[in-house]
Write a protein that holds these residues in place. Sequence first.
Motif, short mmCIF file in Angstrom:
data_model
loop_
_atom_site.label_atom_id
_atom_site.label_comp_id
_atom_site.label_asym_id
_atom_site.label_seq_id
_atom_site.Cartn_x
_atom_site.Cartn_y
_atom_site.Cartn_z
N LEU A 96 0.87 -1.17 0.00
CA LEU A 96 0.00 0.00 0.00
C LEU A 96 0.91 1.22 0.00
CD1 LEU A 96 -3.08 0.92 0.45
CD2 LEU A 96 -2.36 1.30 2.81
N LEU A 97 0.71 2.12 -0.96
CA LEU A 97 1.57 3.29 -1.12
C LEU A 97 0.78 4.56 -0.84
CD1 LEU A 97 3.36 2.25 -4.44
CD2 LEU A 97 4.10 1.80 -2.09
N VAL A 98 1.40 5.51 -0.13
CA VAL A 98 0.77 6.77 0.24
C VAL A 98 1.78 7.89 0.05
CG1 VAL A 98 -0.19 8.10 2.17
CG2 VAL A 98 -0.81 5.71 1.89
N SER A 99 1.32 9.05 -0.43
CA SER A 99 2.24 10.19 -0.59
C SER A 99 2.13 11.13 0.60
CB SER A 99 1.97 10.94 -1.89
OG SER A 99 0.67 11.49 -1.92
N ASN A 100 3.29 11.59 1.08
CA ASN A 100 3.40 12.55 2.18
C ASN A 100 3.84 13.90 1.65
OD1 ASN A 100 2.87 11.06 4.65
ND2 ASN A 100 4.73 9.89 4.21
N ARG A 101 3.05 14.94 1.93
CA ARG A 101 3.41 16.30 1.54
C ARG A 101 3.90 17.05 2.78
NH1 ARG A 101 -2.17 18.14 -0.99
NH2 ARG A 101 -2.82 17.20 0.98
N GLY A 102 5.17 17.41 2.77
CA GLY A 102 5.83 17.99 3.93
C GLY A 102 7.06 17.15 4.21
N HIS A 103 6.85 15.87 4.48
CA HIS A 103 7.95 14.91 4.52
C HIS A 103 8.44 14.63 3.11
CE1 HIS A 103 9.83 10.85 5.30
NE2 HIS A 103 10.32 11.56 6.30
N ASP A 104 7.55 14.87 2.11
CA ASP A 104 7.86 14.75 0.68
C ASP A 104 8.41 13.37 0.35
OD1 ASP A 104 6.97 17.33 0.30
OD2 ASP A 104 8.95 18.22 0.47
N SER A 105 7.58 12.38 0.63
CA SER A 105 8.00 11.00 0.44
C SER A 105 6.82 10.14 0.01
CB SER A 105 8.57 10.45 1.75
OG SER A 105 7.56 10.41 2.76
N ILE A 106 7.16 8.92 -0.43
CA ILE A 106 6.17 7.87 -0.60
C ILE A 106 6.35 6.89 0.54
CG2 ILE A 106 5.34 5.98 -2.05
CD1 ILE A 106 4.76 8.71 -3.25
N ALA A 107 5.29 6.67 1.29
CA ALA A 107 5.30 5.68 2.36
C ALA A 107 4.82 4.35 1.80
CB ALA A 107 4.40 6.13 3.52
N SER A 108 5.55 3.28 2.10
CA SER A 108 5.21 1.95 1.63
C SER A 108 4.84 1.06 2.80
CB SER A 108 6.40 1.35 0.86
OG SER A 108 6.13 0.01 0.48
N PHE A 109 3.64 0.48 2.75
CA PHE A 109 3.15 -0.41 3.79
C PHE A 109 3.07 -1.84 3.26
CE2 PHE A 109 1.40 3.76 4.56
CZ PHE A 109 1.38 3.93 5.93
N GLN A 110 3.46 -2.80 4.07
CA GLN A 110 3.26 -4.21 3.75
C GLN A 110 1.82 -4.58 4.09
OE1 GLN A 110 5.65 -6.72 2.63
NE2 GLN A 110 3.75 -7.87 2.33
N ILE A 111 1.11 -5.21 3.13
CA ILE A 111 -0.25 -5.69 3.38
C ILE A 111 -0.16 -7.17 3.76
CG2 ILE A 111 -2.56 -6.01 2.44
CD1 ILE A 111 -1.96 -3.84 0.41
N GLN A 112 -0.62 -7.51 4.95
CA GLN A 112 -0.60 -8.89 5.42
C GLN A 112 -1.78 -9.67 4.81
OE1 GLN A 112 2.10 -9.54 7.05
NE2 GLN A 112 2.67 -7.39 7.35
N GLU A 113 -1.78 -10.99 5.00
CA GLU A 113 -2.82 -11.83 4.42
C GLU A 113 -4.21 -11.46 4.93
OE1 GLU A 113 -2.16 -15.99 4.65
OE2 GLU A 113 -0.23 -15.93 3.59
N ASN A 114 -4.30 -11.02 6.17
CA ASN A 114 -5.61 -10.64 6.73
C ASN A 114 -6.01 -9.21 6.39
OD1 ASN A 114 -3.91 -9.15 8.35
ND2 ASN A 114 -4.65 -9.99 10.29
N GLY A 115 -5.14 -8.49 5.64
CA GLY A 115 -5.45 -7.13 5.23
C GLY A 115 -4.84 -6.06 6.11
N SER A 116 -4.29 -6.41 7.26
CA SER A 116 -3.65 -5.42 8.12
C SER A 116 -2.38 -4.90 7.44
CB SER A 116 -3.33 -6.01 9.49
OG SER A 116 -2.38 -7.06 9.37
#
Length: 339
Positions: free
Chosen positions: A255-275
Amino acid sequence: MQYEFWVGSYGTKEEESIARFSLDTTAGRMTRLYGYQGAEHPSWISLDKTKTILYSVEELSPQGRIRAFAMRERGLEPLACLSTRGADPCHICLDEGQQYLFAANYTSGSLAVFSLDGAGIPVREADFVQHRGSGRNPARQEGPHVHFAQISGGKVYVVDLGTDLVSVYLLDRETGRLEDTGKALRLPAGAGPRHLVFHPGIPGLVYVACELDSSVALFREQDVEYAQEGMVSALPEAFRGENTVAAIRIWKDRLLVSNRGHDSIASFQIQENGSISLCQTVPTGGKVPRDFAVMGEYVVIANQGSDEITALRMDSATGKLEQTGIRVPMRRPTCICPA
């Protein structure tokens, strides 16, 4: 590999405010192909399924517009222009059957629904929904602010930053009218929901990007309501500056999200249960990354604050993001739409 994409912006009608680019991953460069001059603040754009019609907002106040264009070999041909009856429309989308177009009016907190003819051209307003209410943040939530709408399984999810709610409506496919289900995704006070995505494999699982508290909230649909199951920050623990979250996308198990201020792309690992759990935050190479799109193994980013489009690469084996140095200039880019 070569990919092409359209970019919307906060450009004026005297500028080429919508432009088409190519990304050549072999050569490691992006190239501006051509642009359209005449649209004013087309901050969000979208394509139909056939990739022959481009829709845009014109984010204007006190009354914004939607526009439709035919995509020609070397440019755009205007087809239609209609009022959204609200201020500063900032998002548009189509329903699954491509019968209706939805426009989110941010400042006035409303949603306009337009009927499309057989050629995909918007011809009339089918419905109009006005939100009411406010939130905890007096500077950003003094009233309703509809930021985004998305359709899934005949339901229309309408994200309201001003009231900390995602309202759920049923779409009447015969008339285009919306019926309030009474269900909603209720965010914590002051979270400021902006955009959302659905889990591609788990029905009823929704991720909401919260602009004001820089987090991602996880909701699961139940019989009578949507239950929040988690909320994860999009920022590293050590960061203490100002930040607002913007776009959210899913790529495989990330799951990817953009940060404005930190000016980054945050990357999240999606687990099998969706967490989800935060894996990394990678600088975009620009400032104020308002939107991005995934093309193959590349993330193409509209850096509104530094007038440029940049690209990150994702390692196909590990999912890790890395900088590429690939960039191309454009004035105030706001939306990336793969062509």
